[in-house]
Design an enzyme around this catalytic site. Structure first.
Site, mmCIF file in Angstrom:
data_model
loop_
_atom_site.group_PDB
_atom_site.id
_atom_site.type_symbol
_atom_site.label_atom_id
_atom_site.label_comp_id
_atom_site.label_asym_id
_atom_site.label_seq_id
_atom_site.Cartn_x
_atom_site.Cartn_y
_atom_site.Cartn_z
ATOM 1 N N TRP A 232 -4.831 29.252 -15.801
ATOM 2 C CA TRP A 232 -4.451 27.920 -15.331
ATOM 3 C C TRP A 232 -5.308 26.908 -16.085
ATOM 4 O O TRP A 232 -6.545 27.003 -16.038
ATOM 5 C CB TRP A 232 -4.680 27.828 -13.819
ATOM 6 C CG TRP A 232 -4.364 26.512 -13.201
ATOM 7 C CD1 TRP A 232 -3.186 25.809 -13.294
ATOM 8 C CD2 TRP A 232 -5.223 25.726 -12.374
ATOM 9 N NE1 TRP A 232 -3.265 24.648 -12.566
ATOM 10 C CE2 TRP A 232 -4.506 24.578 -11.995
ATOM 11 C CE3 TRP A 232 -6.527 25.894 -11.894
ATOM 12 C CZ2 TRP A 232 -5.049 23.591 -11.172
ATOM 13 C CZ3 TRP A 232 -7.071 24.924 -11.060
ATOM 14 C CH2 TRP A 232 -6.341 23.778 -10.727
ATOM 15 N N ASP B 137 -10.447 33.177 -7.831
ATOM 16 C CA ASP B 137 -9.689 31.983 -7.432
ATOM 17 C C ASP B 137 -8.342 32.446 -6.896
ATOM 18 O O ASP B 137 -7.481 32.893 -7.657
ATOM 19 C CB ASP B 137 -9.506 31.068 -8.646
ATOM 20 C CG ASP B 137 -8.707 29.832 -8.295
ATOM 21 O OD1 ASP B 137 -7.983 29.311 -9.174
ATOM 22 O OD2 ASP B 137 -8.764 29.388 -7.129
ATOM 23 N N LYS C 248 -0.240 25.914 -1.337
ATOM 24 C CA LYS C 248 1.054 26.587 -1.463
ATOM 25 C C LYS C 248 1.430 27.330 -0.188
ATOM 26 O O LYS C 248 2.553 27.208 0.292
ATOM 27 C CB LYS C 248 1.040 27.584 -2.645
ATOM 28 C CG LYS C 248 0.975 26.906 -3.982
ATOM 29 C CD LYS C 248 -0.459 26.582 -4.372
ATOM 30 C CE LYS C 248 -0.505 25.946 -5.716
ATOM 31 N NZ LYS C 248 -1.861 25.538 -6.114
HETATM 32 C C1 LIG Z 1 -4.794 29.400 -9.857
HETATM 33 C C2 LIG Z 1 -4.878 28.047 -9.216
HETATM 34 N N1 LIG Z 1 -6.061 27.652 -8.648
HETATM 35 C C3 LIG Z 1 -6.175 26.437 -8.057
HETATM 36 C C4 LIG Z 1 -5.120 25.553 -8.026
HETATM 37 C C5 LIG Z 1 -5.350 24.190 -7.357
HETATM 38 O O1 LIG Z 1 -4.797 24.152 -6.104
HETATM 39 P P1 LIG Z 1 -5.052 22.883 -5.172
HETATM 40 O O2 LIG Z 1 -5.362 23.457 -3.825
HETATM 41 O O3 LIG Z 1 -3.744 22.131 -5.154
HETATM 42 O O4 LIG Z 1 -6.163 22.054 -5.717
HETATM 43 C C6 LIG Z 1 -3.891 25.898 -8.620
HETATM 44 C C7 LIG Z 1 -2.763 24.946 -8.631
HETATM 45 N N2 LIG Z 1 -1.820 25.107 -9.404
HETATM 46 C C8 LIG Z 1 -0.592 24.383 -9.502
HETATM 47 C C9 LIG Z 1 -0.678 22.877 -9.368
HETATM 48 C C10 LIG Z 1 -1.674 22.228 -10.326
HETATM 49 O O5 LIG Z 1 -1.608 22.491 -11.541
HETATM 50 O O6 LIG Z 1 -2.515 21.480 -9.833
HETATM 51 C C11 LIG Z 1 0.126 24.783 -10.809
HETATM 52 O O7 LIG Z 1 -0.401 25.660 -11.531
HETATM 53 O O8 LIG Z 1 1.220 24.262 -11.049
HETATM 54 C C12 LIG Z 1 -3.775 27.167 -9.199
HETATM 55 O O9 LIG Z 1 -2.616 27.559 -9.743
#
Ligand SMILES: Cc1[nH+]cc(COP(=O)(O)O)c(/C=N/[C@@H](CC(=O)O)C(=O)O)c1O
Length: 398
Positions: free
Chosen positions: A130, A211, A246
Site C-alpha cells: 500500500w 498492519d 472497512k
Molecule cells: C493496508 C492498509 N492499511 C491501512 C489503511 C488505512 O486505513 P484507514 O483506517 O482508512 O486510515 C489502508 C487503506 N487503504 C485504502 C484507502 C486509502 O488508500 O487510504 C486503499 O488502499 O484504497 C490499507 O489498505
C-alpha cells in the site's frame, strides 16, 4: 514566500475519487479506492452501526476530550478482535493499545515511535505494498526498504527470495507485514509460510509490524489474525495497526488502533506512556464519535455478533463477484488464465493489466482502477460486471 513549496502530485488512490466524481460517463465504475459497495453499488451503513448511532444520539451527550489513548472500550475492542477475547497476553497486561485516527493514524504513531526509540532501525515493506506505508514511515524519517514479495511471473509470492532477504537484515529492523488480504495484490502467505517467516523474525530478532486493515474479509476474524496470534504465542515483540474503516464501513469516522505486545508489564507501561506522549504531540486525542460507535459495537455481545455476520456477508459478496468475473472472462477470452481472481483474498485483485490498459479502461469506459492494476473487487455487482468484463476483454485484446 511559498514559491519554493513543491506542487503536490496527488495520491494515486485517493486522487482517483476526485477524477471519478468529475467523470460524466453514466456507466462509470469506481474500482479504485478500497471501499466496500453493496449489490446496489452503495456504501452500506451496517445495522449494528445504526443501533450504536441511535444509542449515541438519544440521549444526546456532551463531547469532552477523550483520553489521549482513546476510549477504554475502543481499546478493549481492538485487543479482543486482534488477540482473541480470552488471550493470555491480555490477561497478563502485556499489550499497550491506543485508539487511533484510523489505521493510518496507527501507522503514523507507530512510525514515530520507531523513529524515536529505534533510530537505527530500517523499515522494510513488501514489494508492492500500500503506497501510503512508504509515505508514512518516510514522513517519520524512518528509512524504508522493500522485501521481495509478489511474483509477477506466477501471480504468487517470491517466498524463498523473501526469506533469504529477511536473513540479511539487522537486529531490530522492522518488517511491515500484511496478516491477511494483502494490499494491493490480494496474495496472502499460507499458515506454513507464516510460521517460517516468524521463525526468521525470531532468529534475526527483527520487529514485526503487522498492519491489518481488512480483518474478516479474508477467511474469518480469527483465521485472518493467525499471523498476529502466532507471533504472540512465540513471545515475539509485535506492533499491530488495525483499521475499522472497512469492516465497520466507518471510513470517514477515522477509527483504528495501535497495539504493541511487550515482554513484561513494566515495558508495557513504558510503551503505553510513550504512545500517549506521541499522540499528544501529533493530534492530542482521537475523535469521540467513531470511538463511541466502536466501543458500543465491540462490547455489546448481540451487536458484536450482528457485526461479525455483516462483515461475513460483505466478504461473501466479494467472493461471489470474484467467481462471477472469473467465469465471465473465461467465457469471453479462451486460453487466458483468470485463476488469480479467486486465488486472491480480500478486497483487492491484482489484475496484471498494464498502466496503458488501466488508462484505457478509465478513458474509454469510465472504469477506475489503481494504475498498478489493483482492482477493488467490492465495486463489482451484478449490474456492472458484464460491462466491466467486456471492457477488460477489449483492452486485453490489443
Ligand atoms: C493496508 C492498509 N492499511 C491501512 C489503511 C488505512 O486505513 P484507514 O483506517 O482508512 O486510515 C489502508 C487503506 N487503504 C485504502 C484507502 C486509502 O488508500 O487510504 C486503499 O488502499 O484504497 C490499507 O489498505
Amino acid at each position: 514566500m511559498f514559491e519554493r513549496i513543491d506542487y503536490y502530485a496527488g495520491d494515486p488512490i485517493l486522487g482517483l475519487m476526485d477524477k471519478f466524481a468529475a467523470d460524466n460517463n453514466p456507466d462509470k465504475v469506481n474500482l479504485g479506492v478500497g471501499v466496500y459497495y453493496d449489490e446496489d453499488g452503495k456504501m452500506p451503513v451496517l445495522e449494528c452501526v445504526k443501533t450504536a448511532e441511535q444509542r449515541i444520539a438519544d440521549p444526546i451527550s456532551p463531547r469532552p476530550y477523550l483520553p489521549m489513548a482513546g476510549l477504554p472500550g475502543h481499546r478493549k475492542g481492538c485487543q479482543e478482535l486482534l488477540f482473541g477475547k480470552d488471550a493470555q497476553v491480555l490477561q497478563d497486561g502485556l499489550v499497550a493499545t491506543i485508539a487511533t485516527i484510523g489505521g493510518s493514524g496507527a501507522l503514523k504513531v507507530g512510525a514515530e515511535f520507531i523513529h524515536e526509540w529505534f533510530p537505527q532501525s530500517k523499515c522494510y515493506v513488501s514489494d508492492p505494498t500500500w503506497g501510503n506505508h512508504i509515505a508514512i514511515f518516510e514522513g517519520s524519517d524512518v528509512e524504508v526498504g522493500k522485501y521481495p514479495y509478489y511474483d509477477t511471473a506466477t501471480g504468487g509470492i517470491k517466498f524463498d527470495e523473501m526469506i533469504a532477504f529477511f536473513e540479511t537484515l539487522n537486529k531490530d529492523d522492522v518488517l511491515l507485514l500484511h496478516p491477511c488480504c494483502h494490499n494491493p495484490t490480494g496474495v496472502d502467505l499460507t499458515r506454513e509460510q507464516w510460521d517460517q517467516v516468524l521463525n526468521v523474525i525470531q532468529a534475526r530478532e527483527l520487529i514485526p509490524f503487522m498492519d491489518i486493515a481488512y480483518q474478516g474479509f479474508g477467511e474469518d476474524m480469527d483465521s485472518d489474525a493467525y499471523a498476529i496470534r502466532k507471533a504472540v504465542d512465540m513471545g515475539l515483540p509485535l506492533f499491530v495497526s488495525n483499521s475499522f474503516s472497512k469492516n465497520l464501513s466507518l471510513y470517514g469516522e477515522r477509527v483504528g488502533g495501535l497495539s504493541v505486545v511487550c515482554p513484561t508489564v513494566d515495558e508495557t507501561n513504558r510503551v503505553f506512556g510513550q504512545l500517549n506522549s506521541m499522540v499528544r504531540r501529533i493530534y492530542s486525542s482521537p475523535p469521540s464519535h467513531g470511538g463511541r460507535v466502536v466501543d458500543i459495537v465491540m462490547n455489546d455481545e448481540a451487536l458484536h455478533e450482528q457485526w461479525v455476520g455483516e462483515v461475513y456477508a460483505m466478504r461473501d459478496r466479494i467472493k461471489s463477484m470474484r467467481t462471477k468475473l472469473k467465469s465471465v472472462l473465461e467465457e469471453k477470452i479462451s486460453g487466458r488464465n483468470f485463476d488469480y481472481l479467486t486465488a486472491q483474498n480480500g478486497m483487492f485483485s491484482f489484475t496484471g493489466l498494464t498502466p496503458e490498459q488501466v488508462a484505457q479502461l478509465q478513458s474509454k469506459y469510465g472504469i477506475y482502477m489503481v494504475s498498478n492494476s489493483r482492482m477493488c473487487v467490492a465495486g463489482l455487482n451484478s449490474s456492472n460486471i458484464d460491462y466491466i468484463a467486456n471492457a477488460m476483454v477489449d483492452v486485453l485484446k490489443d
